[in-house]
Design an enzyme around this catalytic site. Structure first.
Site, short mmCIF file in Angstrom:
data_model
loop_
_atom_site.label_atom_id
_atom_site.label_comp_id
_atom_site.label_asym_id
_atom_site.label_seq_id
_atom_site.Cartn_x
_atom_site.Cartn_y
_atom_site.Cartn_z
CB VAL A 268 -0.94 0.02 1.23
CG1 VAL A 268 -2.04 -1.01 1.05
CG2 VAL A 268 -0.19 -0.19 2.52
N GLY A 269 0.28 2.40 -0.27
CA GLY A 269 1.02 3.66 -0.23
C GLY A 269 1.12 4.29 -1.61
CD GLU A 292 -0.44 -7.89 2.70
OE1 GLU A 292 -0.39 -8.86 3.46
OE2 GLU A 292 0.36 -6.96 2.75
N GLY A 386 2.58 -7.85 5.39
CA GLY A 386 2.64 -9.07 4.60
C GLY A 386 3.82 -9.09 3.66
O1 0RQ Z 1 7.29 9.71 6.67
O2 0RQ Z 1 4.91 9.79 7.15
O3 0RQ Z 1 6.52 11.30 8.33
O4 0RQ Z 1 6.02 11.63 5.89
O5 0RQ Z 1 8.37 6.94 6.05
O6 0RQ Z 1 7.14 6.77 3.52
O7 0RQ Z 1 7.63 7.29 1.14
O8 0RQ Z 1 5.33 7.81 2.11
O9 0RQ Z 1 6.15 5.46 1.65
O10 0RQ Z 1 3.77 5.11 2.51
O11 0RQ Z 1 4.93 3.56 0.86
O12 0RQ Z 1 5.61 3.63 3.26
C1 0RQ Z 1 8.00 0.90 4.03
C2 0RQ Z 1 6.85 2.43 5.63
C3 0RQ Z 1 6.78 2.87 3.17
C4 0RQ Z 1 5.48 0.96 4.11
C5 0RQ Z 1 6.79 1.80 4.26
C6 0RQ Z 1 9.38 7.95 5.91
C7 0RQ Z 1 8.77 8.94 4.95
C8 0RQ Z 1 7.34 8.97 5.45
C9 0RQ Z 1 6.39 6.71 4.70
P1 0RQ Z 1 6.10 10.69 7.03
P2 0RQ Z 1 6.52 6.93 2.06
P3 0RQ Z 1 5.00 4.45 2.03
C10 0RQ Z 1 1.36 -4.76 2.05
C11 0RQ Z 1 2.83 -4.91 2.30
C12 0RQ Z 1 5.86 -2.61 5.45
C13 0RQ Z 1 4.62 -3.42 5.23
C14 0RQ Z 1 4.41 -3.85 3.82
C15 0RQ Z 1 5.39 -0.19 5.09
C16 0RQ Z 1 7.09 7.51 5.80
O13 0RQ Z 1 5.38 0.47 2.82
O14 0RQ Z 1 4.94 -0.04 6.20
O15 0RQ Z 1 5.22 -3.69 2.94
N1 0RQ Z 1 5.87 -1.41 4.66
N2 0RQ Z 1 3.25 -4.43 3.58
O16 0RQ Z 1 9.40 10.18 5.05
C17 0RQ Z 1 13.47 7.70 7.48
C18 0RQ Z 1 14.01 6.50 5.55
C19 0RQ Z 1 12.66 6.66 5.13
C20 0RQ Z 1 11.79 7.35 5.98
C21 0RQ Z 1 10.71 6.68 4.20
N3 0RQ Z 1 14.89 5.86 4.80
N4 0RQ Z 1 14.36 7.03 6.73
N5 0RQ Z 1 12.18 7.87 7.15
N6 0RQ Z 1 10.59 7.34 5.37
N7 0RQ Z 1 11.97 6.27 4.04
C22 0RQ Z 1 0.44 -4.09 3.04
C23 0RQ Z 1 0.33 -4.72 4.39
O17 0RQ Z 1 1.14 -5.42 4.83
C24 0RQ Z 1 -0.84 -4.48 5.22
#
Ligand code: 0RQ
Length: 502
Positions: A268-269, A292, A386
């Protein structure tokens, strides 16, 4: 508004959220419905939070242990975190208030693969479930239960809890009835083979069951799912999607992806959504999803006919799309199957179908290890979700991230990840807005060259080359880390607010 509750015995148990919450005690292990902001209970947790607050004001202890499907919403995780009412929480969480409790230690958090929550509970390691709170879209006259917008671990919680509280939410479309496919894995080993051979296979029944004697309360609600808006795809997300499309086209041309394509899994995202959008406009046909969560882009493909079927455990839609879906559900009824998360995320099925897994990363190191969960190695973001279920078992596993975070202060490509969630051997390709690195069959040194030159942001490439060279100069090594500086970028960010040297 009895019309959603067609069983007369259960109609007699309708009560207020406050009365229902009285059944929950300090120390209880509570299983709740809900997955990625869909299908979670929306009234009883608030009433419980109020009770908890009153107890705390009187100096009494009151905290519960919570097992979910995945993330819920502000009316569940948010309200309970606000009153510091959760001593233990598993699994995935995206609520900012709960995240704070997890990071400051008020709530013990156990992160795990979403496909393994049910086996973990069944193992007995966490003890017996006291109460289940499950959101439904309706109750049939025979007392069988129709899940709402998420299936998650609902049937297991209904089987296991000593007491069951149901929330029947009339905001959820009644036409969800028929979209679920509930199939329970055998509790004896060896377990039965899961007979799913294509994402469209239905193997179970479309309702859930409960021992009606255990139902202590039913609460009626009329409240929307969380459905937080996505940020619209930005240029980076579109470029990532573009590189990914090129890669998939090439794989197909080479015959590595069959003509009828392979089932997609998507996280997601923002980035994941952009990829779905690109696919919906691209020239692949006959797509399916074994995933999922169903997002906006998938709905568009289901409607246009590019995608014939999507199998998932829940929805994760933007507010506009959720409205559209609820108003037009008949268009999607035969094309969407919602399964228990143990099945949607089961390694056996993922491997059999040959999924293409596309998930977002927080950071990736030059040798191809992926961090999906931790900020600067210490603070929990959301959990592994997931992503691990799919990353380890898919035919093609791709991780995506913009090359920079926090306005350029952070490089997503780092010398060493501050946390390993997915080891390099599980990862076939990495994509940023600069390009895609195909890592298949490569040794660490080859992976480093590709990841630096193809994926890292130009601002950080010289620093990454310098780090890599220091490792190479340090003697003959398989994975040439320069240990003294391996996590120095993270240290620098914590100390100065930037990974770039002053
Ligand atoms: O921070 O919210 O303060 O702005 O992390 O980052 O770029 O908006 O990306 O929403 O796709 O999330 C991995 C967290 C990415 C997510 C992750 C900060 C960035 C921002 C979010 P703010 P983006 P996304 C199916 C699969 C694990 C579960 C998964 C996740 C916030 O995809 O939770 O994959 N994945 N499930 O600023 C510091 C870095 C950063 C950082 C990003 N390197 N260092 N902060 N951010 N990179 C779904 C399910 O499982 C249910």
């Amino acid at each position: 508004q009895d019309k959603r509750i067609h069983h007369t015995g259960l109609q007699r148990k309708i009560c207020s959220a406050e009365d229902a919450a009285q059944w929950i005690k300090h120390g209880d292990l509570v299983g709740v419905s809900g997955f990625t902001g869909s299908g979670y209970p929306k009234a009883v947790p608030g009433a419980l939070a109020q009770r908890i607050k009153e107890s705390h004001n009187k100096g009494e202890e009151f905290k519960i242990k919570v097992l979910t499907g995945a993330s819920t919403g502000p009316q569940m995780d948010g309200v309970l975190a606000e009153v510091n009412g959760v001593s233990y929480r598993s699994s995935f969480n995206t609520d900012p208030k709960m995240r704070e409790r997890i990071n400051n230690g008020d709530t013990t958090y156990f992160d795990m693969h979403l496909g393994q929550v049910a086996p973990f509970y069944r193992s007995g390691a966490i003890g017996d479930m006291d109460v289940a709170i499950i959101e439904l879209s309706s109750v049939r006259a025979d007392g069988t239960l129709i899940a709402s917008s998420a299936v998650g671990n609902n049937q297991l919680w209904l089987n296991s809890a000593k007491k069951v509280i149901l929330e029947v939410n009339s905001w959820q479309p009644e036409e969800l009835d028929g979209m679920h496919d509930i199939w329970e894995v055998s509790t004896n080993y060896p377990q039965d083979i899961i007979p799913i051979r294509t994402p469209s296979d239905r193997i179970g029944v479309d309702y859930m069951t409960v021992d009606l004697e255990k139902v202590v309360a039913i609460v009626e609600t009329d409240t929307s799912d969380r459905n937080t808006p996505f940020s619209p795809p930005d240029d980076n997300a579109r470029m990532i999607a573009g590189h990914l499309m090129e890669f998939l086209k090439d794989e197909k041309k080479k015959g590595r992806i069959p003509e009828k394509f392979l089932p997609l899994q998507s996280g997601v995202g923002n980035v994941a959504n952009a990829v779905m959008e690109a696919l919906s406009q691209g020239d692949f046909e006959n797509l399916t999803a074994y995933t999922e969560v169903i997002q906006d882009g998938m709905l568009a493909m289901l409607e246009s006919g590019k995608m014939s079927v999507a199998s998932a455990t829940s929805f994760s839609l933007s507010p506009e799309k959720v409205q559209y879906f609820n108003d037009n559900i008949s268009k999607f009824r035969d094309k969407i199957i919602l399964r228990p998360q143990e099945i949607s995320n089961h390694p056996e099925v993922i491997r059999r179908l040959g999924c293409i897994a596309m998930n977002a990363a927080i950071e990736i190191d030059i040798f191809g290890n992926v961090n999906s969960t931790h900020i600067m190695g210490t603070r929990m973001m959301n959990g592994i979700g997931g992503s691990g279920d799919f990353a380890r078992n898919s035919k093609l596993t791709i991780f995506m991230t913009p090359s920079l975070a926090k306005n350029g202060a952070i490089s997503a490509i780092v010398p060493m990840v501050s946390r390993v969630d997915h080891a390099s051997m599980d990862i076939h390709a990495v994509v940023t807005e600069y390009g895609l690195a195909d890592l298949r069959g490569l040794a660490p040194k080859q992976r480093a060259e590709l990841l630096i030159e193809k994926c890292a942001h130009p601002n950080f490439r010289p620093l990454l080359r310098e780090y890599f060279k220091k490792g190479l100069d340090n003697g003959s090594m398989y994975t040439p880390h320069y240990l003294k500086e391996a996590l120095s970028w993270h240290e620098r960010f914590v100390a100065t607010g930037s990974m770039l040297p002053k």
